[in-house]
Design an enzyme around this catalytic site. Sequence first.
Site, PDB file in Angstrom:
ATOM      1  CE  LYS A 167      40.674  40.521  29.319  1.00 30.64           C
ATOM      2  NZ  LYS A 167      40.052  39.565  30.259  1.00 30.64           N
TER       3      LYS A 167
HETATM    4  P1  NAD Z   1      44.701  42.192  40.097  1.00 33.28           P
HETATM    5  O1  NAD Z   1      45.319  43.340  39.386  1.00 33.28           O
HETATM    6  O2  NAD Z   1      43.634  42.438  41.099  1.00 33.28           O
HETATM    7  O3  NAD Z   1      45.850  41.318  40.853  1.00 33.28           O
HETATM    8  C1  NAD Z   1      47.010  40.846  40.226  1.00 33.28           C
HETATM    9  C2  NAD Z   1      47.919  40.250  41.311  1.00 33.28           C
HETATM   10  O4  NAD Z   1      49.020  39.608  40.681  1.00 33.28           O
HETATM   11  C3  NAD Z   1      48.512  41.268  42.279  1.00 33.28           C
HETATM   12  O5  NAD Z   1      48.534  40.728  43.578  1.00 33.28           O
HETATM   13  C4  NAD Z   1      49.939  41.466  41.761  1.00 33.28           C
HETATM   14  O6  NAD Z   1      50.827  41.865  42.786  1.00 33.28           O
HETATM   15  C5  NAD Z   1      50.228  40.051  41.303  1.00 33.28           C
HETATM   16  N1  NAD Z   1      51.308  39.958  40.318  1.00 33.28           N
HETATM   17  C6  NAD Z   1      51.507  40.720  39.221  1.00 33.28           C
HETATM   18  N2  NAD Z   1      52.617  40.297  38.570  1.00 33.28           N
HETATM   19  C7  NAD Z   1      53.097  39.249  39.277  1.00 33.28           C
HETATM   20  C8  NAD Z   1      54.204  38.378  39.120  1.00 33.28           C
HETATM   21  N3  NAD Z   1      55.048  38.521  38.112  1.00 33.28           N
HETATM   22  N4  NAD Z   1      54.378  37.414  40.046  1.00 33.28           N
HETATM   23  C9  NAD Z   1      53.527  37.262  41.074  1.00 33.28           C
HETATM   24  N5  NAD Z   1      52.465  38.051  41.278  1.00 33.28           N
HETATM   25  C10 NAD Z   1      52.250  39.033  40.390  1.00 33.28           C
HETATM   26  O7  NAD Z   1      44.189  41.204  38.935  1.00 33.28           O
HETATM   27  P2  NAD Z   1      43.070  40.075  39.044  1.00 33.28           P
HETATM   28  O8  NAD Z   1      41.757  40.662  38.653  1.00 33.28           O
HETATM   29  O9  NAD Z   1      43.202  39.346  40.336  1.00 33.28           O
HETATM   30  O10 NAD Z   1      43.488  39.125  37.818  1.00 33.28           O
HETATM   31  C11 NAD Z   1      44.536  38.178  37.947  1.00 33.28           C
HETATM   32  C12 NAD Z   1      44.487  37.234  36.744  1.00 33.28           C
HETATM   33  O11 NAD Z   1      43.218  36.582  36.709  1.00 33.28           O
HETATM   34  C13 NAD Z   1      44.649  37.885  35.364  1.00 33.28           C
HETATM   35  O12 NAD Z   1      45.280  36.974  34.505  1.00 33.28           O
HETATM   36  C14 NAD Z   1      43.209  38.079  34.899  1.00 33.28           C
HETATM   37  O13 NAD Z   1      43.104  38.163  33.482  1.00 33.28           O
HETATM   38  C15 NAD Z   1      42.603  36.799  35.439  1.00 33.28           C
HETATM   39  N6  NAD Z   1      41.154  36.828  35.635  1.00 33.28           N
HETATM   40  C16 NAD Z   1      40.562  37.781  36.415  1.00 33.28           C
HETATM   41  C17 NAD Z   1      39.188  37.730  36.619  1.00 33.28           C
HETATM   42  C18 NAD Z   1      38.494  38.713  37.544  1.00 33.28           C
HETATM   43  O14 NAD Z   1      37.306  38.517  37.795  1.00 33.28           O
HETATM   44  N7  NAD Z   1      39.171  39.725  38.078  1.00 33.28           N
HETATM   45  C19 NAD Z   1      38.419  36.733  36.005  1.00 33.28           C
HETATM   46  C20 NAD Z   1      39.055  35.769  35.226  1.00 33.28           C
HETATM   47  C21 NAD Z   1      40.431  35.816  35.059  1.00 33.28           C
END
Ligand code: NAD
Length: 423
Positions: free
Chosen positions: A111
């Site tokens: 990471k």
């Molecule tokens: P992103 O930045 O696209 O979206 C994050 C979302 O969470 C946004 O809508 C933001 O407004 C919201 N958010 C942030 N803080 C918040 C809070 N306190 N309460 C409610 N909503 C909140 O990120 P993403 O890529 O969608 O990733 C989200 C999660 O999924 C992370 O934990 C990431 O590690 C995990 N993840 C992502 C992927 C991927 O393919 N993008 C894969 C596996 C896991």
Amino acid sequence: MATLIAHDEFNVYESAEARFEVAARRVGLEEGLYRFMRYPNKEITVYIPVMLDSGHLEVFTGFRVHHSIVRGPCKGGIRFAPDVTLDEVRALASWMTWKCAVVNIPFGGAKGGVICDPSKLSAGEMERITRRYTAELSDWIGPERDVPAPDLGTNEQTMAWVMDTYSMHLRHTVTGVVTGKPIDLGGSLGRHEATGRGLQIVCDKAVEKLGLRRETARVIVQGFGNVGSSATWLLHQAGYKIVGVADVHGALYNENGIDVPRLLDWVTVQGRSLPELPDGGLRLSSQQILFQPCEILVPAAVENQITSENAHRLQTRILCEGANGPCTAMADEIVDKKGIFVIPDILANAGGVTVSYFEWVQDRQGYFWREHEVNERLKDVMEHSFDEVVRYAETNEVSNRIAAYILAIARVASALKLRGIYA
Ligand code: NAD
């Protein structure tokens, strides 16, 4: 089962360690292997000088942690956020090792993160941070070494800059150095919504297992970024009733069902604020939404949302973890005692890394698959992994989370024993 102990409940590294500890003891991991797998392979800190648009020279701190290269090159996202810490990056790197092993793809875990606030940076500043970070890491990344991908605060454009910078250093184009790239640069069809699609596939499996019906299964999704918005759309299309959504600005709850196409248009096309959707439903805080009645709760935002302080307030049958670490280790026991069927993050959100693996394979083959081929292969991997985890949990009377960890640890341990220790 041993109780999970983390001294600081909100330290995600301690949460990750606590689960590893319980699973490793349960699987009877030898002391030496335990020590080997507990610690990361390598931790790199870089200081990134960047000229801001104002003409001011700023220095940003960035990290890259390689947790394991036992089963293949390491794999993991790059996070740009103001509160990134080395402990968080360490935890996320170890989760990537276990995640890749749960779905049995040939990667270890890594990471990366840069302490910066993307909402306060121009596109040019983001590009300069990304390129210098990549240049500093160019000896440590590569298709055979470590393959980054997007995470919080980074996206397909960021990956295009990483790919270009790395390629310029090597003097030839190396598309396989990152995944989650734009399609025109060797990205894979289906990658953008892969994590959300994976969540939908495991929700389908859980609903079937518990004898529920999609049409009457109420769903709440916290987070409306890449993962949350894709999951909301795909679950809606599959016939589920979306009753709650949230992003960082707030939440909407509507027991009659949220108008998902109108919400997506409002937020992603018009760029408006999610909780301000006209007639969208009752406005709640991003935290309150987690405790409304539903059959499926998908936390898909950030870590540490469900804790020992609030887990007793959950009113869901299924907890499907879209985010990494949305539930602290100290909340696990409360969630389990409530009889909630947990699909742990290292299984539930593994659709993203699985299609990243497909992207890496396609880049190396130089031959690209059609979207339905990507989606079918993803479905096969997710369903098979879900079945393995749930079968292990039932046979051995452990939680789904600990079962997933045990399967993953056993796979890494087996590869490690076969390879032996060099020197
Ligand atoms: P992103 O930045 O696209 O979206 C994050 C979302 O969470 C946004 O809508 C933001 O407004 C919201 N958010 C942030 N803080 C918040 C809070 N306190 N309460 C409610 N909503 C909140 O990120 P993403 O890529 O969608 O990733 C989200 C999660 O999924 C992370 O934990 C990431 O590690 C995990 N993840 C992502 C992927 C991927 O393919 N993008 C894969 C596996 C896991």
